[in-house]
Structure formats: C-alpha cells, structure tokens
Design a protein around this motif. Structure first.
Motif, PDB file in Angstrom:
ATOM      1  N   VAL A   1       8.739 -37.332 -79.852  1.00 24.42           N
ATOM      2  CA  VAL A   1       8.731 -38.328 -78.780  1.00 24.42           C
ATOM      3  C   VAL A   1       7.791 -39.475 -79.136  1.00 24.42           C
ATOM      4  O   VAL A   1       6.875 -39.327 -79.934  1.00 24.42           O
ATOM      5  CB  VAL A   1       8.312 -37.712 -77.421  1.00 24.42           C
ATOM      6  CG1 VAL A   1       9.288 -36.660 -76.966  1.00 24.42           C
ATOM      7  CG2 VAL A   1       6.919 -37.160 -77.470  1.00 24.42           C
ATOM      8  N   GLU A   2       8.048 -40.609 -78.532  1.00 18.04           N
ATOM      9  CA  GLU A   2       7.165 -41.761 -78.696  1.00 18.04           C
ATOM     10  C   GLU A   2       5.870 -41.511 -77.921  1.00 18.04           C
ATOM     11  O   GLU A   2       5.861 -40.753 -76.951  1.00 18.04           O
ATOM     12  CB  GLU A   2       7.848 -43.022 -78.155  1.00 18.04           C
ATOM     13  CG  GLU A   2       9.119 -43.405 -78.888  1.00 18.04           C
ATOM     14  CD  GLU A   2       8.849 -43.876 -80.313  1.00 18.04           C
ATOM     15  OE1 GLU A   2       7.756 -44.398 -80.591  1.00 18.04           O
ATOM     16  OE2 GLU A   2       9.745 -43.700 -81.153  1.00 18.04           O
TER      17      GLU A   2
ATOM     18  N   ASP B   1      13.614 -37.379 -76.637  1.00 22.87           N
ATOM     19  CA  ASP B   1      13.722 -37.302 -78.092  1.00 22.87           C
ATOM     20  C   ASP B   1      14.038 -38.687 -78.655  1.00 22.87           C
ATOM     21  O   ASP B   1      14.895 -39.398 -78.147  1.00 22.87           O
ATOM     22  CB  ASP B   1      14.820 -36.316 -78.471  1.00 22.87           C
ATOM     23  CG  ASP B   1      14.847 -36.015 -79.953  1.00 22.87           C
ATOM     24  OD1 ASP B   1      13.843 -36.289 -80.627  1.00 22.87           O
ATOM     25  OD2 ASP B   1      15.868 -35.504 -80.426  1.00 22.87           O
ATOM     26  N   ARG B   2      13.344 -39.070 -79.713  1.00 25.07           N
ATOM     27  CA  ARG B   2      13.551 -40.399 -80.275  1.00 25.07           C
ATOM     28  C   ARG B   2      14.622 -40.427 -81.362  1.00 25.07           C
ATOM     29  O   ARG B   2      14.945 -41.471 -81.889  1.00 25.07           O
ATOM     30  CB  ARG B   2      12.245 -40.955 -80.813  1.00 25.07           C
ATOM     31  CG  ARG B   2      11.690 -40.199 -81.981  1.00 25.07           C
ATOM     32  CD  ARG B   2      10.464 -40.854 -82.533  1.00 25.07           C
ATOM     33  NE  ARG B   2       9.804 -39.894 -83.411  1.00 25.07           N
ATOM     34  CZ  ARG B   2       8.542 -39.929 -83.706  1.00 25.07           C
ATOM     35  NH1 ARG B   2       7.798 -40.876 -83.210  1.00 25.07           N
ATOM     36  NH2 ARG B   2       8.013 -39.046 -84.511  1.00 25.07           N
TER      37      ARG B   2
END
Length: 79
Positions: free
Chosen positions: A24-25, A77-78
């Motif tokens: 994740v960011e 989720d990236r």
C-alpha cells in the motif's frame, strides 16, 4: 480520555497496517488505522456486553486489527 485506550488505538492501527505494509501507499495507512480503531471500539463494547474478562482488551485489538488489515489489502493494494 483513558491513556490505555489511547495506546490500544495506536497499537490496533499498527496491527492493521502490518498485513499490507509492502503493498500500500504510505497515505493509505491513515484510513486503514482509522477504520481499525473504529472496529476496535465496537469490539470493546461487544466484549463488555457479553462479560468477557479481558483487562488489557487484547482480544478485540488483535481480532479487529488483524481481520481489517487482511481485508484492507484488497482495497488499498497499489498493484
């Protein structure tokens, strides 16, 4: 304010972001932690309602943080 509950709120945010920290960011840690803290609050009310003896409130802390952290992987989720 209760300092124990405040510290548990911080810990539940950390527990929740542990499951997805590599996918994740950095900005996503804030909503993940806030949602986990909200779930923790409801979990504490629930264990008090059913009269579970958990003086440090570890059960709702780890259950709500861990379960939401696992679900949050799909939302934040990236990849």
């Amino acid at each position: 304010f209760d300092i124990g509950t405040f510290c548990n709120g911080i810990i539940v945010g950390l527990v929740a972001v542990t499951a997805n920290c590599d996918n994740v960011e950095p900005w996503a840690a804030v909503p993940i932690g806030l949602i986990a803290a909200t779930m923790y609050s409801f979990g504490v009310k629930f264990i008090h309602k059913i009269h579970v003896d958990d003086p440090v409130e570890a059960s709702p802390l780890h259950f709500s943080g861990g379960s939401w952290g696992t679900i949050a992987v799909g939302f934040f989720d990236r990849n």
